[in-house]
Design a protein around this motif. Structure first.
Motif, PDB file in Angstrom:
ATOM      1  N   PRO A  31      -2.554  -8.261  24.919  1.00  0.00           N
ATOM      2  CA  PRO A  31      -2.507  -9.400  23.645  1.00  0.00           C
ATOM      3  C   PRO A  31      -3.507  -8.726  22.334  1.00  0.00           C
ATOM      4  CG  PRO A  31      -2.819 -10.490  25.694  1.00  0.00           C
ATOM      5  CD  PRO A  31      -2.925  -8.959  25.953  1.00  0.00           C
ATOM      6  N   ALA A  32      -4.631  -7.951  22.642  1.00  0.00           N
ATOM      7  CA  ALA A  32      -5.232  -7.327  21.507  1.00  0.00           C
ATOM      8  C   ALA A  32      -4.412  -6.389  21.092  1.00  0.00           C
ATOM      9  CB  ALA A  32      -6.557  -6.878  22.123  1.00  0.00           C
ATOM     10  N   VAL A  33      -3.610  -5.807  21.721  1.00  0.00           N
ATOM     11  CA  VAL A  33      -3.071  -4.592  21.029  1.00  0.00           C
ATOM     12  C   VAL A  33      -1.837  -5.233  20.266  1.00  0.00           C
ATOM     13  CG1 VAL A  33      -1.211  -2.809  21.461  1.00  0.00           C
ATOM     14  CG2 VAL A  33      -3.242  -2.938  22.746  1.00  0.00           C
ATOM     15  N   GLU A  34      -1.113  -6.137  20.657  1.00  0.00           N
ATOM     16  CA  GLU A  34      -0.078  -6.828  19.826  1.00  0.00           C
ATOM     17  C   GLU A  34      -0.702  -7.325  18.453  1.00  0.00           C
ATOM     18  OE1 GLU A  34       2.376  -9.548  17.940  1.00  0.00           O
ATOM     19  OE2 GLU A  34       0.707 -10.283  18.749  1.00  0.00           O
ATOM     20  N   GLU A  35      -1.838  -7.844  18.661  1.00  0.00           N
ATOM     21  CA  GLU A  35      -2.407  -8.773  17.411  1.00  0.00           C
ATOM     22  C   GLU A  35      -2.841  -7.511  16.355  1.00  0.00           C
ATOM     23  OE1 GLU A  35      -4.085 -10.798  14.415  1.00  0.00           O
ATOM     24  OE2 GLU A  35      -2.993 -11.649  16.292  1.00  0.00           O
ATOM     25  N   ALA A  36      -3.369  -6.394  16.814  1.00  0.00           N
ATOM     26  CA  ALA A  36      -3.672  -5.142  15.949  1.00  0.00           C
ATOM     27  C   ALA A  36      -2.420  -4.576  15.152  1.00  0.00           C
ATOM     28  CB  ALA A  36      -4.552  -4.175  16.904  1.00  0.00           C
ATOM     29  N   ALA A  37      -1.321  -4.539  16.128  1.00  0.00           N
ATOM     30  CA  ALA A  37      -0.131  -3.940  15.796  1.00  0.00           C
ATOM     31  C   ALA A  37       0.641  -4.672  14.712  1.00  0.00           C
ATOM     32  CB  ALA A  37       0.724  -3.553  16.822  1.00  0.00           C
ATOM     33  N   ALA A  38       0.293  -6.062  14.976  1.00  0.00           N
ATOM     34  CA  ALA A  38       1.175  -7.200  14.110  1.00  0.00           C
ATOM     35  C   ALA A  38       1.037  -6.742  12.421  1.00  0.00           C
ATOM     36  CB  ALA A  38       0.894  -8.501  14.312  1.00  0.00           C
ATOM     37  N   HIS A  39       2.066  -6.763  11.936  1.00  0.00           N
ATOM     38  CA  HIS A  39       2.042  -6.402  10.489  1.00  0.00           C
ATOM     39  C   HIS A  39       1.346  -5.074  10.150  1.00  0.00           C
ATOM     40  CE1 HIS A  39       3.377 -10.324  10.038  1.00  0.00           C
ATOM     41  NE2 HIS A  39       2.568 -10.979  10.504  1.00  0.00           N
ATOM     42  N   THR A  40       1.600  -4.043  11.186  1.00  0.00           N
ATOM     43  CA  THR A  40       0.989  -2.811  11.058  1.00  0.00           C
ATOM     44  C   THR A  40      -0.356  -2.543  10.737  1.00  0.00           C
ATOM     45  OG1 THR A  40       1.813  -2.469   8.819  1.00  0.00           O
ATOM     46  CG2 THR A  40       3.308  -1.899  10.414  1.00  0.00           C
ATOM     47  N   LYS A  41      -1.413  -3.695  10.884  1.00  0.00           N
ATOM     48  CA  LYS A  41      -2.707  -3.582  10.681  1.00  0.00           C
ATOM     49  C   LYS A  41      -3.244  -2.446  11.227  1.00  0.00           C
ATOM     50  CE  LYS A  41      -3.070  -7.565  12.173  1.00  0.00           C
ATOM     51  NZ  LYS A  41      -3.484  -9.002  12.726  1.00  0.00           N
ATOM     52  N   LEU A  42      -3.048  -2.185  12.375  1.00  0.00           N
ATOM     53  CA  LEU A  42      -3.586  -0.933  13.215  1.00  0.00           C
ATOM     54  C   LEU A  42      -3.358   0.363  12.447  1.00  0.00           C
ATOM     55  CD1 LEU A  42      -4.949   0.266  15.652  1.00  0.00           C
ATOM     56  CD2 LEU A  42      -2.703   0.214  16.728  1.00  0.00           C
ATOM     57  N   TRP A  43      -2.243   0.443  12.144  1.00  0.00           N
ATOM     58  CA  TRP A  43      -1.840   1.807  11.330  1.00  0.00           C
ATOM     59  C   TRP A  43      -2.437   1.943  10.028  1.00  0.00           C
ATOM     60  CZ3 TRP A  43      -1.479   3.775  15.586  1.00  0.00           C
ATOM     61  CH2 TRP A  43      -0.517   3.187  16.560  1.00  0.00           C
ATOM     62  N   TRP A  44      -2.496   0.959   9.099  1.00  0.00           N
ATOM     63  CA  TRP A  44      -3.144   0.802   8.001  1.00  0.00           C
ATOM     64  C   TRP A  44      -4.634   1.069   8.049  1.00  0.00           C
ATOM     65  CZ3 TRP A  44      -1.108   1.527   3.595  1.00  0.00           C
ATOM     66  CH2 TRP A  44       0.258   1.236   3.198  1.00  0.00           C
ATOM     67  N   ALA A  45      -5.397   0.606   8.971  1.00  0.00           N
ATOM     68  CA  ALA A  45      -6.577   0.924   9.689  1.00  0.00           C
ATOM     69  C   ALA A  45      -6.782   2.324   9.739  1.00  0.00           C
ATOM     70  CB  ALA A  45      -7.238  -0.005  10.528  1.00  0.00           C
ATOM     71  N   ALA A  46      -5.977   2.928  10.686  1.00  0.00           N
ATOM     72  CA  ALA A  46      -6.148   4.235  10.892  1.00  0.00           C
ATOM     73  C   ALA A  46      -6.029   5.074   9.748  1.00  0.00           C
ATOM     74  CB  ALA A  46      -4.970   4.687  11.952  1.00  0.00           C
ATOM     75  N   ALA A  47      -4.881   4.778   8.781  1.00  0.00           N
ATOM     76  CA  ALA A  47      -4.786   5.618   7.678  1.00  0.00           C
ATOM     77  C   ALA A  47      -6.124   5.466   6.737  1.00  0.00           C
ATOM     78  CB  ALA A  47      -3.489   5.052   6.988  1.00  0.00           C
ATOM     79  N   VAL A  48      -6.622   4.264   6.573  1.00  0.00           N
ATOM     80  CA  VAL A  48      -7.892   4.247   5.618  1.00  0.00           C
ATOM     81  C   VAL A  48      -8.984   4.990   6.378  1.00  0.00           C
ATOM     82  CG1 VAL A  48      -9.608   2.784   5.070  1.00  0.00           C
ATOM     83  CG2 VAL A  48      -7.193   2.004   4.828  1.00  0.00           C
ATOM     84  N   ALA A  49      -9.114   4.982   7.730  1.00  0.00           N
ATOM     85  CA  ALA A  49     -10.304   5.700   8.346  1.00  0.00           C
ATOM     86  C   ALA A  49      -9.955   7.253   8.158  1.00  0.00           C
ATOM     87  CB  ALA A  49     -10.307   5.578   9.673  1.00  0.00           C
ATOM     88  N   MET A  50      -8.705   7.811   8.222  1.00  0.00           N
ATOM     89  CA  MET A  50      -8.591   9.214   7.837  1.00  0.00           C
ATOM     90  C   MET A  50      -8.614   9.610   6.755  1.00  0.00           C
ATOM     91  SD  MET A  50      -5.192   9.910  10.482  1.00  0.00           S
ATOM     92  CE  MET A  50      -4.107   8.558  10.169  1.00  0.00           C
ATOM     93  N   ALA A  51      -8.228   8.873   5.663  1.00  0.00           N
ATOM     94  CA  ALA A  51      -8.276   9.121   4.306  1.00  0.00           C
ATOM     95  C   ALA A  51      -9.696   8.926   3.761  1.00  0.00           C
ATOM     96  CB  ALA A  51      -7.709   8.064   3.501  1.00  0.00           C
ATOM     97  N   ALA A  52     -10.562   8.306   4.418  1.00  0.00           N
ATOM     98  CA  ALA A  52     -11.968   8.035   4.046  1.00  0.00           C
ATOM     99  C   ALA A  52     -12.751   9.376   4.719  1.00  0.00           C
ATOM    100  CB  ALA A  52     -12.291   6.663   4.469  1.00  0.00           C
ATOM    101  N   GLY A  53     -12.540   9.478   5.819  1.00  0.00           N
ATOM    102  CA  GLY A  53     -13.239  10.485   6.447  1.00  0.00           C
ATOM    103  C   GLY A  53     -13.028  11.997   6.902  1.00  0.00           C
ATOM    104  N   GLY A  54     -11.490  12.029   6.704  1.00  0.00           N
ATOM    105  CA  GLY A  54     -10.869  13.457   7.029  1.00  0.00           C
ATOM    106  C   GLY A  54     -10.612  14.420   5.939  1.00  0.00           C
ATOM    107  N   GLY A  55     -11.368  14.138   4.663  1.00  0.00           N
ATOM    108  CA  GLY A  55     -11.109  14.849   3.681  1.00  0.00           C
ATOM    109  C   GLY A  55      -9.684  15.344   3.317  1.00  0.00           C
ATOM    110  N   TRP A  56      -9.155  16.417   2.645  1.00  0.00           N
ATOM    111  CA  TRP A  56      -8.113  16.622   2.142  1.00  0.00           C
ATOM    112  C   TRP A  56      -6.990  16.290   3.480  1.00  0.00           C
ATOM    113  CZ3 TRP A  56      -4.168  19.999   3.520  1.00  0.00           C
ATOM    114  CH2 TRP A  56      -3.005  20.272   2.549  1.00  0.00           C
ATOM    115  N   ARG A  57      -7.141  17.078   4.334  1.00  0.00           N
ATOM    116  CA  ARG A  57      -6.219  16.932   5.780  1.00  0.00           C
ATOM    117  C   ARG A  57      -6.106  15.455   6.251  1.00  0.00           C
ATOM    118  NH1 ARG A  57      -7.038  20.546  11.312  1.00  0.00           N
ATOM    119  NH2 ARG A  57      -5.154  21.330  10.659  1.00  0.00           N
ATOM    120  N   GLY A  58      -7.254  14.752   5.917  1.00  0.00           N
ATOM    121  CA  GLY A  58      -7.137  13.219   6.422  1.00  0.00           C
ATOM    122  C   GLY A  58      -6.294  12.361   5.584  1.00  0.00           C
TER     123      GLY A  58
END
Length: 182
Positions: A31-58
């Motif tokens: 259920p926690a996975v479903e909540e995180a994946a709803a409306h692609t929240k999980l993937w947007w959060a991952a994208a923000v984290a990668m962009a913020a902390g991964g430099g050009w590659r992120g």
């Protein structure tokens, strides 16, 4: 026709089996996975984290992931669900309480799985380590869609194929565009 009927039978049996999986860990985690994946929240959060902390590659991986996820959602939810009307698995097949929250839209294909696979495959092509990290929640999203009774296994497989196709399209689109412009 006989082959399709056999596949449908396997699809139904596997749906019942996965939905009946009774595990305390699954009841807490999925259920926690479903909540995180709803409306692609999980993937947007991952994208923000990668962009913020991964430099050009992120930033490159995050942009590719978000673009592929958007294409996959458009194909799965905007096109395929409109073309194929399939009812969700029957509520009586699902022995736990997660059945009440299922959407009314077509079961085929799984848009959650399409988005997850598209994001993860695109990220992996740009930044393999981050793609490997995203693979774990991607698999959990697919399992959750079956366990909750929201989808049949063939819906999840179709979503994964659409997601993989969207990732490949996003990866190749710049080269194809350059060829067309020459």
């Amino acid at each position: 026709m006989k082959v399709l009927a056999g596949l449908r039978g396997h699809d139904h049996r596997l749906t019942r089996r996965v939905a009946a999986w009774d595990s305390p860990a699954a009841r807490r985690l999925l259920p926690a996975v479903e909540e995180a994946a709803a409306h692609t929240k999980l993937w947007w959060a991952a994208a923000v984290a990668m962009a913020a902390g991964g430099g050009w590659r992120g930033r490159k991986a995050a942009a590719a992931g978000v673009l592929a996820m958007t294409v996959a959602e458009l194909l799965a939810n905007g096109v395929a669900k409109q073309l194929v009307e399939r009812r969700r698995p029957p509520a009586e097949w699902i022995p736990h309480g997660d059945v009440a929250e299922r959407p009314d839209s077509s079961s085929f294909p799984s848009g959650h799985t399409a988005a997850a696979v598209a994001f993860t495959a695109s990220v992996a092509a740009s930044w393999p380590w981050a793609g490997a990290a995203c693979a774990v929640p991607t698999v959990l999203v697919a399992v959750e869609r079956l366990h909750s009774g929201a989808h049949y296994p063939s819906d999840v497989v179709a979503g994964a194929v659409i997601g993989g196709g969207a990732a490949a399209l996003v990866r190749r689109a710049p080269r194809l565009l350059i060829r067309c412009l020459r």
